[in-house]
Design a protein around this motif. Sequence first.
Motif, PDB file in Angstrom:
ATOM      1  N   GLU A   1      30.153  51.456  16.334  1.00 39.53           N
ATOM      2  CA  GLU A   1      29.725  50.495  17.356  1.00 39.53           C
ATOM      3  C   GLU A   1      28.234  50.653  17.680  1.00 39.53           C
ATOM      4  OE1 GLU A   1      33.970  51.095  17.367  1.00 39.53           O
ATOM      5  OE2 GLU A   1      32.397  52.570  17.740  1.00 39.53           O
ATOM      6  N   ALA A   2      27.744  51.885  17.682  1.00 40.13           N
ATOM      7  CA  ALA A   2      26.319  52.127  17.927  1.00 40.13           C
ATOM      8  C   ALA A   2      25.482  51.505  16.816  1.00 40.13           C
ATOM      9  CB  ALA A   2      26.043  53.621  18.041  1.00 40.13           C
ATOM     10  N   VAL A   3      25.922  51.684  15.590  1.00 35.37           N
ATOM     11  CA  VAL A   3      25.219  51.075  14.458  1.00 35.37           C
ATOM     12  C   VAL A   3      25.264  49.557  14.579  1.00 35.37           C
ATOM     13  CG1 VAL A   3      25.214  50.790  11.949  1.00 35.37           C
ATOM     14  CG2 VAL A   3      25.616  53.052  12.946  1.00 35.37           C
ATOM     15  N   GLY A   4      26.399  49.025  15.007  1.00 37.58           N
ATOM     16  CA  GLY A   4      26.519  47.582  15.223  1.00 37.58           C
ATOM     17  C   GLY A   4      25.513  47.080  16.246  1.00 37.58           C
ATOM     18  N   GLU A   5      25.297  47.853  17.313  1.00 40.51           N
ATOM     19  CA  GLU A   5      24.296  47.480  18.321  1.00 40.51           C
ATOM     20  C   GLU A   5      22.900  47.493  17.713  1.00 40.51           C
ATOM     21  OE1 GLU A   5      24.458  46.315  21.483  1.00 40.51           O
ATOM     22  OE2 GLU A   5      26.621  46.196  21.164  1.00 40.51           O
ATOM     23  N   LEU A   6      22.622  48.495  16.880  1.00 48.94           N
ATOM     24  CA  LEU A   6      21.314  48.544  16.215  1.00 48.94           C
ATOM     25  C   LEU A   6      21.120  47.322  15.311  1.00 48.94           C
ATOM     26  CD1 LEU A   6      21.081  52.323  15.225  1.00 48.94           C
ATOM     27  CD2 LEU A   6      19.811  51.144  17.041  1.00 48.94           C
ATOM     28  N   GLN A   7      22.194  46.891  14.657  1.00 51.96           N
ATOM     29  CA  GLN A   7      22.081  45.740  13.757  1.00 51.96           C
ATOM     30  C   GLN A   7      21.868  44.428  14.506  1.00 51.96           C
ATOM     31  OE1 GLN A   7      25.700  46.702  11.467  1.00 51.96           O
ATOM     32  NE2 GLN A   7      24.385  46.702   9.651  1.00 51.96           N
ATOM     33  N   LYS A   8      22.181  44.390  15.786  1.00 48.94           N
ATOM     34  CA  LYS A   8      21.971  43.187  16.592  1.00 48.94           C
ATOM     35  C   LYS A   8      20.516  43.021  17.024  1.00 48.94           C
ATOM     36  CE  LYS A   8      26.554  43.280  18.756  1.00 48.94           C
ATOM     37  NZ  LYS A   8      27.226  43.469  20.060  1.00 48.94           N
ATOM     38  N   MET A   9      19.752  44.089  16.965  1.00 50.01           N
ATOM     39  CA  MET A   9      18.376  44.059  17.469  1.00 50.01           C
ATOM     40  C   MET A   9      17.464  43.286  16.526  1.00 50.01           C
ATOM     41  SD  MET A   9      18.193  47.956  18.937  1.00 50.01           S
ATOM     42  CE  MET A   9      16.501  47.821  19.466  1.00 50.01           C
ATOM     43  N   PRO A  10      16.386  42.675  17.046  1.00 56.89           N
ATOM     44  CA  PRO A  10      15.517  41.831  16.220  1.00 56.89           C
ATOM     45  C   PRO A  10      14.555  42.597  15.309  1.00 56.89           C
ATOM     46  CG  PRO A  10      14.728  41.847  18.484  1.00 56.89           C
ATOM     47  CD  PRO A  10      16.048  42.599  18.468  1.00 56.89           C
ATOM     48  N   TRP A  11      14.216  43.822  15.608  1.00 61.42           N
ATOM     49  CA  TRP A  11      13.354  44.682  14.810  1.00 61.42           C
ATOM     50  C   TRP A  11      12.023  44.038  14.438  1.00 61.42           C
ATOM     51  CZ3 TRP A  11      14.804  49.106  15.988  1.00 61.42           C
ATOM     52  CH2 TRP A  11      16.142  49.405  16.142  1.00 61.42           C
ATOM     53  N   SER A  12      11.299  43.583  15.433  1.00 63.80           N
ATOM     54  CA  SER A  12       9.968  43.020  15.176  1.00 63.80           C
ATOM     55  C   SER A  12       8.997  44.095  14.692  1.00 63.80           C
ATOM     56  CB  SER A  12       9.428  42.349  16.431  1.00 63.80           C
ATOM     57  OG  SER A  12       9.331  43.291  17.485  1.00 63.80           O
ATOM     58  N   GLY A  13       9.256  45.340  15.052  1.00 64.46           N
ATOM     59  CA  GLY A  13       8.402  46.446  14.623  1.00 64.46           C
ATOM     60  C   GLY A  13       8.825  47.041  13.302  1.00 64.46           C
ATOM     61  N   ASN A  14       9.843  46.458  12.686  1.00 69.66           N
ATOM     62  CA  ASN A  14      10.300  46.862  11.368  1.00 69.66           C
ATOM     63  C   ASN A  14      10.877  48.275  11.358  1.00 69.66           C
ATOM     64  OD1 ASN A  14      10.676  45.512   8.963  1.00 69.66           O
ATOM     65  ND2 ASN A  14       8.519  44.973   8.834  1.00 69.66           N
ATOM     66  N   VAL A  15      10.761  48.968  10.227  1.00 65.20           N
ATOM     67  CA  VAL A  15      11.404  50.271  10.035  1.00 65.20           C
ATOM     68  C   VAL A  15      10.814  51.315  10.974  1.00 65.20           C
ATOM     69  CG1 VAL A  15      11.857  52.096   8.363  1.00 65.20           C
ATOM     70  CG2 VAL A  15      12.027  49.720   7.667  1.00 65.20           C
ATOM     71  N   ARG A  16       9.533  51.227  11.273  1.00 66.68           N
ATOM     72  CA  ARG A  16       8.918  52.189  12.190  1.00 66.68           C
ATOM     73  C   ARG A  16       9.565  52.091  13.571  1.00 66.68           C
ATOM     74  NH1 ARG A  16       3.560  50.910  11.913  1.00 66.68           N
ATOM     75  NH2 ARG A  16       3.424  52.166  10.061  1.00 66.68           N
ATOM     76  N   GLU A  17       9.844  50.878  14.015  1.00 65.06           N
ATOM     77  CA  GLU A  17      10.500  50.697  15.313  1.00 65.06           C
ATOM     78  C   GLU A  17      11.906  51.292  15.274  1.00 65.06           C
ATOM     79  OE1 GLU A  17      11.702  47.177  18.498  1.00 65.06           O
ATOM     80  OE2 GLU A  17      11.198  46.640  16.439  1.00 65.06           O
ATOM     81  N   LEU A  18      12.640  51.069  14.199  1.00 67.14           N
ATOM     82  CA  LEU A  18      13.985  51.652  14.061  1.00 67.14           C
ATOM     83  C   LEU A  18      13.905  53.166  14.129  1.00 67.14           C
ATOM     84  CD1 LEU A  18      17.047  51.536  13.465  1.00 67.14           C
ATOM     85  CD2 LEU A  18      16.445  51.470  11.031  1.00 67.14           C
ATOM     86  N   ARG A  19      12.963  53.754  13.433  1.00 62.83           N
ATOM     87  CA  ARG A  19      12.830  55.207  13.452  1.00 62.83           C
ATOM     88  C   ARG A  19      12.553  55.708  14.871  1.00 62.83           C
ATOM     89  NH1 ARG A  19      10.615  59.675  14.017  1.00 62.83           N
ATOM     90  NH2 ARG A  19      10.746  61.395  12.577  1.00 62.83           N
ATOM     91  N   ASN A  20      11.670  55.025  15.589  1.00 57.45           N
ATOM     92  CA  ASN A  20      11.359  55.437  16.963  1.00 57.45           C
ATOM     93  C   ASN A  20      12.577  55.336  17.871  1.00 57.45           C
ATOM     94  OD1 ASN A  20       8.734  55.938  16.213  1.00 57.45           O
ATOM     95  ND2 ASN A  20       7.926  54.045  17.063  1.00 57.45           N
ATOM     96  N   VAL A  21      13.357  54.276  17.715  1.00 54.32           N
ATOM     97  CA  VAL A  21      14.570  54.113  18.531  1.00 54.32           C
ATOM     98  C   VAL A  21      15.578  55.207  18.195  1.00 54.32           C
ATOM     99  CG1 VAL A  21      16.586  52.620  18.906  1.00 54.32           C
ATOM    100  CG2 VAL A  21      14.276  51.654  18.988  1.00 54.32           C
ATOM    101  N   VAL A  22      15.758  55.494  16.909  1.00 53.02           N
ATOM    102  CA  VAL A  22      16.702  56.551  16.512  1.00 53.02           C
ATOM    103  C   VAL A  22      16.210  57.907  17.018  1.00 53.02           C
ATOM    104  CG1 VAL A  22      17.736  57.758  14.547  1.00 53.02           C
ATOM    105  CG2 VAL A  22      17.620  55.258  14.549  1.00 53.02           C
ATOM    106  N   GLU A  23      14.906  58.117  17.004  1.00 55.39           N
ATOM    107  CA  GLU A  23      14.372  59.372  17.546  1.00 55.39           C
ATOM    108  C   GLU A  23      14.681  59.481  19.037  1.00 55.39           C
ATOM    109  OE1 GLU A  23      10.261  62.011  17.591  1.00 55.39           O
ATOM    110  OE2 GLU A  23      10.202  59.962  16.826  1.00 55.39           O
ATOM    111  N   ARG A  24      14.457  58.404  19.772  1.00 50.37           N
ATOM    112  CA  ARG A  24      14.766  58.391  21.204  1.00 50.37           C
ATOM    113  C   ARG A  24      16.244  58.666  21.430  1.00 50.37           C
ATOM    114  NH1 ARG A  24      13.495  53.110  22.616  1.00 50.37           N
ATOM    115  NH2 ARG A  24      11.370  53.659  22.103  1.00 50.37           N
ATOM    116  N   LEU A  25      17.093  58.019  20.638  1.00 49.96           N
ATOM    117  CA  LEU A  25      18.537  58.234  20.772  1.00 49.96           C
ATOM    118  C   LEU A  25      18.909  59.678  20.449  1.00 49.96           C
ATOM    119  CD1 LEU A  25      19.751  54.931  19.107  1.00 49.96           C
ATOM    120  CD2 LEU A  25      20.115  55.584  21.500  1.00 49.96           C
TER     121      LEU A  25
END
Length: 129
Positions: A86-110
């Motif tokens: 479900e957490a991965v599903g929430e990540l897949q719903k996000m728009p990711w305007s910052g691309n892979v770097r934004e995903l990495r930052n969010v995963v780091e925060r998590l």
Amino acid sequence: MVKVLILDYSKSMRNTLRERLEYEGFSAEAVENESQAEDLFHRICVVPLRVPPLRNRKEDIPLLAEHFLKSICEGYALPCKTMTVEAVGELQKMPWSGNVRELRNVVERLGILSGDTITADDVVRYAFT
């Protein structure tokens, strides 16, 4: 032999690129000169790689998130964490305007702020802070 130059923002890659530019006869100022910049592009771009934005390849998010989470836990000396489907599903719903770097930052925060298992609620709570 095929030469591939992959650019990222790590210090070692910047040094590698700088050394390659100097080897090819370019100074740092050469990129500012439009005619030299085009020549520079053709010298270092032997095999161009076009990667679509993350928002267009959401099927890559589970694998990328898992990789980033493992790397982050190792880097911070944290116990290995997991992420619910479900957490991965929430990540897949996000728009990711910052691309892979934004995903990495969010995963780091998590990874830093969540418990042993990252849940959908954690993603909602921490992804946009």
